[in-house]
Design an enzyme around this catalytic site. Sequence first.
Site, PDB file in Angstrom:
ATOM      1  CG  ASP A   1      -0.315  -0.178   2.470  1.00  0.00           C
ATOM      2  OD1 ASP A   1       0.821  -0.121   2.581  1.00  0.00           O
ATOM      3  OD2 ASP A   1      -0.961  -0.292   3.646  1.00  0.00           O
TER       4      ASP A   1
ATOM      5  CG  ASN B   1      -8.292   0.921  11.507  1.00  0.00           C
ATOM      6  OD1 ASN B   1      -7.489  -0.111  11.385  1.00  0.00           O
ATOM      7  ND2 ASN B   1      -8.641   1.759  10.851  1.00  0.00           N
TER       8      ASN B   1
END
Length: 240
Positions: A67, A136
């Site tokens: 990413d 998260n």
Amino acid sequence: MQVKIFEDHPELSATVAREIQELVQAKPNTILCMASGETPRLTCQLLVQMIRSGKTDISQLHFIGLDEWVGIEPGNSGSCHYFFQHELITPLGLREDQVHLFDGMSTDLQAECKKMDETIDRLGGIDLIVAGIGMNGHIGFNEPGISPDLYSHVAQLDETTLTVGQKYFDSPTRLQEGITLGLKHLLNARKAILIANGKKKAEVIRSAVRETVSNHLPATIMQTHSNGFIMVDKEAASLL
Ligand code: GLP
């Protein structure tokens, strides 16, 4: 999916590095995808040492970056590009044609996604993906709520990612979006290893391993990978 627990971060990192090296030895044209970040840094450093000392042939290896932050220059030390360049690409002397990273500065991010998906297809798919986990529960920038059917895409980053992400940068940095491989790439990879260390990851690892698979916590998708491993140190495993 299997969970493997290691004494500490160095033992975890050495095991993953050895596994990557053995894979490349067995399959010189390995397609390896890795995350950047604090967790895999030691793995990368040990892998470089092992490859150098073992004189492993990496001339056919292809490396894919998981990413990137959108709008962050590759020369910024907080970018994923910078991490891969300094921890793997330069130390291993990988050629440009062996390395496939998202350009987070591109004016056509959809074209970047398409290029990455086509590259992975053309190379025959990812052999091994070594991912981290966000606070998260994200993998790459597959944020809570993401569809498990997506390939490469641009993601709006959630509050946790924006806040935690500041740790990579020398000064406060405006972050908003990320460009990332999708969960479909993770599921399609012939092997997937998710690594985590430290007490701060204990709660999210507990959720990833114990909670029902749901896109509210993207890392739970690891439970459905037929050749998936969650490898953690004792601290990250402390709530399992
Ligand atoms: C970052 C990246 C992920 C990374 C994760 C954990 O935001 N998008 O690819 O795996 O968060 O990073 P760290 O290893 O620094 O905790």
